[in-house]
Scaffold this active site. Sequence first.
Site, PDB file in Angstrom:
ATOM      1  N   ARG A  41     -17.677  37.660 -11.259  1.00  0.00           N
ATOM      2  CA  ARG A  41     -19.084  37.859 -10.871  1.00  0.00           C
ATOM      3  C   ARG A  41     -19.259  39.035  -9.914  1.00  0.00           C
ATOM      4  O   ARG A  41     -20.196  39.809 -10.044  1.00  0.00           O
ATOM      5  CB  ARG A  41     -19.635  36.579 -10.255  1.00  0.00           C
ATOM      6  CG  ARG A  41     -19.807  35.500 -11.317  1.00  0.00           C
ATOM      7  CD  ARG A  41     -20.590  34.337 -10.799  1.00  0.00           C
ATOM      8  NE  ARG A  41     -20.746  33.327 -11.832  1.00  0.00           N
ATOM      9  CZ  ARG A  41     -21.318  32.149 -11.616  1.00  0.00           C
ATOM     10  NH1 ARG A  41     -21.791  31.854 -10.434  1.00  0.00           N
ATOM     11  NH2 ARG A  41     -21.435  31.288 -12.604  1.00  0.00           N
ATOM     12  N   ASP A 153     -35.977  30.027  -3.605  1.00  0.00           N
ATOM     13  CA  ASP A 153     -34.563  30.146  -3.963  1.00  0.00           C
ATOM     14  C   ASP A 153     -33.948  31.200  -3.044  1.00  0.00           C
ATOM     15  O   ASP A 153     -34.663  32.048  -2.500  1.00  0.00           O
ATOM     16  CB  ASP A 153     -34.396  30.565  -5.436  1.00  0.00           C
ATOM     17  CG  ASP A 153     -33.043  30.143  -6.007  1.00  0.00           C
ATOM     18  OD1 ASP A 153     -32.997  29.158  -6.764  1.00  0.00           O
ATOM     19  OD2 ASP A 153     -32.026  30.786  -5.664  1.00  0.00           O
TER      20      ASP A 153
HETATM   21  C1  LIG Z   1     -28.281  25.033 -10.747  1.00  0.00           C
HETATM   22  S1  LIG Z   1     -29.751  25.755 -10.111  1.00  0.00           S
HETATM   23  C2  LIG Z   1     -30.845  24.357 -10.168  1.00  0.00           C
HETATM   24  C3  LIG Z   1     -32.267  24.747 -10.508  1.00  0.00           C
HETATM   25  C4  LIG Z   1     -33.256  23.587 -10.562  1.00  0.00           C
HETATM   26  N1  LIG Z   1     -33.426  22.990  -9.259  1.00  0.00           N
HETATM   27  C5  LIG Z   1     -32.826  22.550 -11.575  1.00  0.00           C
HETATM   28  O1  LIG Z   1     -32.357  21.477 -11.179  1.00  0.00           O
HETATM   29  O2  LIG Z   1     -32.952  22.815 -12.771  1.00  0.00           O
HETATM   30  C6  LIG Z   1     -29.368  25.868  -8.357  1.00  0.00           C
HETATM   31  C7  LIG Z   1     -30.199  26.898  -7.594  1.00  0.00           C
HETATM   32  O3  LIG Z   1     -29.958  26.714  -6.183  1.00  0.00           O
HETATM   33  C8  LIG Z   1     -29.982  27.991  -5.581  1.00  0.00           C
HETATM   34  N2  LIG Z   1     -29.279  27.971  -4.280  1.00  0.00           N
HETATM   35  C9  LIG Z   1     -27.946  27.903  -4.045  1.00  0.00           C
HETATM   36  N3  LIG Z   1     -27.707  27.981  -2.723  1.00  0.00           N
HETATM   37  C10 LIG Z   1     -28.906  28.074  -2.109  1.00  0.00           C
HETATM   38  C11 LIG Z   1     -29.324  28.194  -0.749  1.00  0.00           C
HETATM   39  N4  LIG Z   1     -28.437  28.261   0.258  1.00  0.00           N
HETATM   40  N5  LIG Z   1     -30.647  28.271  -0.487  1.00  0.00           N
HETATM   41  C12 LIG Z   1     -31.556  28.231  -1.498  1.00  0.00           C
HETATM   42  N6  LIG Z   1     -31.233  28.142  -2.798  1.00  0.00           N
HETATM   43  C13 LIG Z   1     -29.929  28.056  -3.096  1.00  0.00           C
HETATM   44  C14 LIG Z   1     -29.295  28.886  -6.603  1.00  0.00           C
HETATM   45  O4  LIG Z   1     -29.633  30.243  -6.425  1.00  0.00           O
HETATM   46  C15 LIG Z   1     -29.806  28.313  -7.928  1.00  0.00           C
HETATM   47  O5  LIG Z   1     -30.895  29.031  -8.442  1.00  0.00           O
END
Ligand SMILES: C[S@@+](CC[C@H](N)C(=O)[O-])C[C@H]1O[C@@H](n2cnc3c(N)ncnc32)[C@H](O)[C@@H]1O
Length: 285
Positions: A41, A153
Site C-alpha cells: 500500500r 472518516d
Molecule cells: C471497513 S470501513 C467501514 C465503513 C462503514 N462503517 C461500514 O461498516 O460499511 C472502516 C472505515 O473506518 C475508517 N477509519 C479507520 N481509522 C479511523 C480513525 N482513526 N478515525 C476515523 N475513521 C477511521 C477507515 O478510513 C474506513 O473508511
Amino acid sequence: MPVAGEIAPLSVAEFRGFRDLILDEAGIYLKDSKRSLVESRLGRRLRSLGIESYGEYFQYVTRQPAASAERREMINCITTNKTDFFRENHHFEFVRDRLIPQARARAAAGESRKLRIWSAGCSTGEEPYSIAMTICEALGTDRSWDVRILASDVDTEVLAAAEQGIYDGERLERVPETVVRRHFLRNLDRSAFQVKEDLKSMIRFRRINLVEPAWPIRASFDAIFCRNVIIYFNQATQQRLFERLTGYLKPSGYLMVGHSENLQWLNAMLELVQSTIYRLRDGAR
Ligand SMILES: C[S@@+](CC[C@H](N)C(=O)[O-])C[C@H]1O[C@@H](n2cnc3c(N)ncnc32)[C@H](O)[C@@H]1O
C-alpha cells in the site's frame, strides 16, 4: 541490491517504524503479519512521489511540520474501506421500526422534530446514504422533520468519493429499484448513478480522526453508527473511543457497531437492545 528505480523491500525495522507512526496517527494497529500489506500500500505512494526507499519515505513523513499533509496521505493508503449499501441491514430496519416511531412519539408529546445521526467511519458514503434513504422512506412526504446526518472518516480520499456520491450500478444491487429511482439519477452514459441533491443535502461530510483528542462536534445524536472501524484498534483505544462516543448520544440514543464488535466491557454504561445495537442505561450519565 535493488535495481535503480526499484523500491527496496520494506525491512522489519522500517515496518516497525511505520507501524508505530500509524498507531499514533490513526489508532490502527498493524500486526507483524501485515508487513507485506503495508509494503504494497505504501509502495504505490512512494512510486507516485518518486521515492526509492521506505527509509527515505519515513524521513519524509516524520519531518515536522510540513509532513502532516503527507501523513494524511499515508493514512489514506493504509485504511481498509470495505463497505456496502444497507450493509448489516438490521440496523436500518431498526432505524425504520424503532428509532423513528420513538422519535415520532416524543414529538407528539411536545419534543422537537429533529433527528441527528452520526456515521463515524463512513468510508465511501454507502452507510450515510443508506441512513438518509431509510429516514426519507420512513418519513414519506412529512417535511416537518429537521434531519441531519454527520458522515466522517479519517481518509480524505474516501470522503471525497462519498461527497461526490457516484456509484456503479452493481454497488446498488441491494437497493430496491423504486428507492434507487427516488434517490439517484443515472449518468448520461447510464454506467453509473449519482445521488440526488435532496438526499445529499441531509449529510455533512467531515474529516474526523476518531483517535484525535478533540472532535469538532457540538451535537448529540439519536444514533451513532460506528461499524467495522475499530477492528484494527487495540482494546484500550476501542474502549476509550466508545466511552467518548457514548458522551455524544442523546439519553434516548442508540449506538450501532459492526457484527464482530462486542462492547461487553461497557456493560455498566450501555445495555444491549438487539444484536450489535446498544443504548445508554438509565442514569448512566
Ligand atoms: C471497513 S470501513 C467501514 C465503513 C462503514 N462503517 C461500514 O461498516 O460499511 C472502516 C472505515 O473506518 C475508517 N477509519 C479507520 N481509522 C479511523 C480513525 N482513526 N478515525 C476515523 N475513521 C477511521 C477507515 O478510513 C474506513 O473508511
